[in-house]
Motif scaffolding. Structure first.
Motif, mmCIF file in Angstrom:
data_model
loop_
_atom_site.group_PDB
_atom_site.id
_atom_site.type_symbol
_atom_site.label_atom_id
_atom_site.label_comp_id
_atom_site.label_asym_id
_atom_site.label_seq_id
_atom_site.Cartn_x
_atom_site.Cartn_y
_atom_site.Cartn_z
ATOM 1 N N MET A 1 0.852 -1.195 0.000
ATOM 2 C CA MET A 1 0.000 0.000 0.000
ATOM 3 C C MET A 1 0.883 1.239 0.000
ATOM 4 S SD MET A 1 -3.241 0.765 2.477
ATOM 5 C CE MET A 1 -2.298 0.923 3.996
ATOM 6 N N ARG A 2 0.597 2.191 -0.870
ATOM 7 C CA ARG A 2 1.439 3.371 -0.989
ATOM 8 C C ARG A 2 1.349 4.257 0.243
ATOM 9 N NH1 ARG A 2 -0.258 6.000 -6.498
ATOM 10 N NH2 ARG A 2 -2.278 5.247 -5.800
ATOM 11 N N LYS A 3 2.431 4.976 0.477
ATOM 12 C CA LYS A 3 2.504 5.840 1.654
ATOM 13 C C LYS A 3 1.354 6.838 1.665
ATOM 14 C CE LYS A 3 5.660 8.967 1.608
ATOM 15 N NZ LYS A 3 6.939 9.651 1.625
ATOM 16 N N GLY A 4 0.792 7.026 2.865
ATOM 17 C CA GLY A 4 -0.240 8.031 3.031
ATOM 18 C C GLY A 4 -1.624 7.575 2.645
ATOM 19 N N GLN A 5 -1.757 6.324 2.238
ATOM 20 C CA GLN A 5 -3.062 5.866 1.817
ATOM 21 C C GLN A 5 -3.801 5.198 2.961
ATOM 22 O OE1 GLN A 5 -2.297 3.342 -1.529
ATOM 23 N NE2 GLN A 5 -2.465 5.021 -2.962
ATOM 24 N N LEU A 92 -4.856 9.601 0.003
ATOM 25 C CA LEU A 92 -4.120 10.796 -0.389
ATOM 26 C C LEU A 92 -3.411 10.590 -1.722
ATOM 27 C CD1 LEU A 92 -3.070 13.634 0.157
ATOM 28 C CD2 LEU A 92 -1.258 12.625 1.564
ATOM 29 N N GLY A 93 -2.830 9.416 -1.912
ATOM 30 C CA GLY A 93 -2.146 9.144 -3.181
ATOM 31 C C GLY A 93 -3.073 9.238 -4.374
ATOM 32 N N VAL A 161 -9.877 14.111 1.746
ATOM 33 C CA VAL A 161 -9.018 13.059 2.287
ATOM 34 C C VAL A 161 -8.787 13.312 3.767
ATOM 35 C CG1 VAL A 161 -6.698 12.069 2.245
ATOM 36 C CG2 VAL A 161 -7.855 12.613 0.100
ATOM 37 N N ARG A 162 -8.999 12.291 4.567
ATOM 38 C CA ARG A 162 -8.715 12.356 6.008
ATOM 39 C C ARG A 162 -7.472 11.507 6.267
ATOM 40 N NH1 ARG A 162 -13.372 13.707 9.171
ATOM 41 N NH2 ARG A 162 -15.203 14.080 7.878
ATOM 42 N N VAL A 163 -6.484 12.090 6.912
ATOM 43 C CA VAL A 163 -5.224 11.381 7.163
ATOM 44 C C VAL A 163 -5.017 11.234 8.666
ATOM 45 C CG1 VAL A 163 -4.178 12.193 5.015
ATOM 46 C CG2 VAL A 163 -3.870 13.522 7.116
ATOM 47 N N VAL A 164 -4.221 10.254 9.039
ATOM 48 C CA VAL A 164 -3.918 10.036 10.448
ATOM 49 C C VAL A 164 -2.908 11.065 10.942
ATOM 50 C CG1 VAL A 164 -2.953 8.411 12.113
ATOM 51 C CG2 VAL A 164 -4.483 7.591 10.303
ATOM 52 N N ASN A 165 -1.873 11.321 10.150
ATOM 53 C CA ASN A 165 -0.777 12.211 10.549
ATOM 54 C C ASN A 165 -0.626 13.306 9.510
ATOM 55 O OD1 ASN A 165 2.055 13.210 10.709
ATOM 56 N ND2 ASN A 165 2.177 11.771 12.409
ATOM 57 N N LEU A 170 1.787 16.111 4.656
ATOM 58 C CA LEU A 170 2.444 17.262 4.026
ATOM 59 C C LEU A 170 3.760 16.854 3.374
ATOM 60 C CD1 LEU A 170 1.666 19.991 6.698
ATOM 61 C CD2 LEU A 170 0.980 20.060 4.290
ATOM 62 N N ASP A 171 4.467 15.904 3.980
ATOM 63 C CA ASP A 171 5.680 15.386 3.339
ATOM 64 C C ASP A 171 5.340 14.767 1.987
ATOM 65 O OD1 ASP A 171 7.387 16.162 5.372
ATOM 66 O OD2 ASP A 171 7.329 14.217 6.395
ATOM 67 N N GLU A 172 4.307 13.961 1.953
ATOM 68 C CA GLU A 172 3.917 13.310 0.696
ATOM 69 C C GLU A 172 3.446 14.334 -0.334
ATOM 70 O OE1 GLU A 172 1.068 9.695 -1.000
ATOM 71 O OE2 GLU A 172 1.169 10.105 1.145
ATOM 72 N N ILE A 173 2.714 15.332 0.135
ATOM 73 C CA ILE A 173 2.253 16.386 -0.772
ATOM 74 C C ILE A 173 3.444 17.136 -1.367
ATOM 75 C CG2 ILE A 173 1.060 18.624 -0.779
ATOM 76 C CD1 ILE A 173 -0.895 17.328 1.294
ATOM 77 N N GLY A 174 4.451 17.434 -0.537
ATOM 78 C CA GLY A 174 5.653 18.102 -1.041
ATOM 79 C C GLY A 174 6.415 17.240 -2.028
ATOM 80 N N GLU A 175 6.531 15.952 -1.742
ATOM 81 C CA GLU A 175 7.233 15.036 -2.642
ATOM 82 C C GLU A 175 6.533 14.920 -3.993
ATOM 83 O OE1 GLU A 175 7.387 11.440 -0.429
ATOM 84 O OE2 GLU A 175 8.779 12.248 1.079
ATOM 85 N N ALA A 176 5.241 15.184 -4.021
ATOM 86 C CA ALA A 176 4.478 15.117 -5.266
ATOM 87 C C ALA A 176 4.610 16.384 -6.106
ATOM 88 C CB ALA A 176 3.005 14.861 -4.952
ATOM 89 N N GLY A 177 5.340 17.372 -5.608
ATOM 90 C CA GLY A 177 5.601 18.565 -6.405
ATOM 91 C C GLY A 177 4.781 19.787 -6.025
ATOM 92 N N PHE A 178 4.012 19.699 -4.955
ATOM 93 C CA PHE A 178 3.272 20.872 -4.493
ATOM 94 C C PHE A 178 4.195 21.793 -3.688
ATOM 95 C CE2 PHE A 178 -0.172 17.920 -5.258
ATOM 96 C CZ PHE A 178 -1.210 18.724 -5.706
ATOM 97 N N TRP A 179 3.959 23.090 -3.798
ATOM 98 C CA TRP A 179 4.652 24.075 -2.978
ATOM 99 C C TRP A 179 3.731 24.383 -1.805
ATOM 100 C CZ3 TRP A 179 9.486 25.266 -2.660
ATOM 101 C CH2 TRP A 179 9.909 26.435 -2.022
ATOM 102 N N ARG A 180 4.139 23.967 -0.617
ATOM 103 C CA ARG A 180 3.278 24.035 0.564
ATOM 104 C C ARG A 180 3.379 25.423 1.187
ATOM 105 N NH1 ARG A 180 6.557 19.054 2.806
ATOM 106 N NH2 ARG A 180 8.072 20.556 1.997
ATOM 107 N N ILE A 181 2.288 26.189 1.071
ATOM 108 C CA ILE A 181 2.259 27.565 1.559
ATOM 109 C C ILE A 181 1.346 27.635 2.770
ATOM 110 C CG2 ILE A 181 1.747 29.960 1.008
ATOM 111 C CD1 ILE A 181 2.129 29.266 -1.954
#
Length: 250
Positions: A1-5, A92-93, A161-165, A170-181
């Motif tokens: 299972m992919r991270k964050g899912q 999330l993925g 999407v509801r996440v546990v952590n 946010l780490d996964e979102i950043g790794e996907a190429g989003f600029w976290r503002i």
């Protein structure tokens, strides 16, 4: 299972735990959503006559007073009430994959617990075609009639999407190429000066407390809205709407 899912579906809610939605917009949107299971429906003959209802749906004709007893006091039911199962969980993925080929903004809410605020954020997300919203599972409201009413149908069309952590998300979102503002009134630069050509993930904290320090630490940059010093802060749903507008017109 992919991270964050997380698992992509949940068991049907017991009858006593199913949310009830009321009002034309939430009810019609729920009926039109193929991912939504509507278990029961109540309505006045006049309100029901205007709808094209699925034949298998159990429908009970009721007068206005009877409907009022099915919902919170003074809830504006407009002659329609439904009982539903919560929507299936989304990973999330999978949400990130939906936006691989575009720059639609993503909204991340840090411990925003008021259902009216989350519903209003969903409505703004629909209006400005955001990719979706991400919340922490333990610190976000469940689906409810009040939330669905505030969302005015957007609960059925905006991925949530509801996440546990949240930090790991946010780490996964950043790794996907989003600029976290992260939006905070203490930031040195405005959001307009920060957006540029980024693919933004806009991070907002609860009204009053704002973002937690650990959430700020997982942002790439902090930004503020250029509000007058006459006002200390904005309601989180108003801030989300302005931020989404800024992302849409850059």
């Amino acid at each position: 299972m992919r991270k964050g899912q997380r698992p992509s579906s949940r068991p049907s809610a017991p009858a006593g735990n199913r949310p009830r939605f009321w009002g034309r917009h939430p009810v019609i949107a729920a009926l039109a959503n193929p991912a939504r299971t509507v278990r029961r429906m109540w309505g006045t003959r006049e309100a029901l006559a205007a709808l094209d209802l699925p034949p298998a749906l159990p429908v009970t004709f009721a007068d206005v007073a009877d409907l009022g007893r099915l919902v919170p006091h003074d809830a504006p039911h407009q002659g329609l009430v439904i009982e539903v199962d919560p929507l299936p969980d989304m990973w999330l993925g999978d949400l990130i994959d939906l936006g691989r080929d575009d720059r639609r903004p993503l909204l991340v809410l840090d411990q925003v617990t008021d259902p009216h605020n989350v519903g209003a954020v969903l409505r703004s997300a629909a209006a400005f075609d955001a990719l979706g919203i991400v919340t922490q599972d333990r610190h976000a409201p469940p689906e409810s009639g009040a939330l669905a009413r505030a969302a005015s149908g957007a609960l059925e069309v905006v991925p949530w999407v509801r996440v546990v952590n949240l930090a790991r998300a946010l780490d996964e979102i950043g790794e996907a190429g989003f600029w976290r503002i992260g939006l905070t009134g203490t930031a040195p630069r405005t959001l307009g000066a920060t957006l540029g050509e980024t693919r933004p993930a806009l991070v907002l904290g609860a009204e009053g407390e704002g973002m937690r320090a650990n959430t700020e630490a997982h942002c790439d940059e902090l930004a503020k809205l250029p509000i007058s010093p006459k006002v200390e802060s904005l309601n989180v749903s108003n801030a989300a709407a302005i931020a989404l507008y800024a992302a849409a017109v850059r």
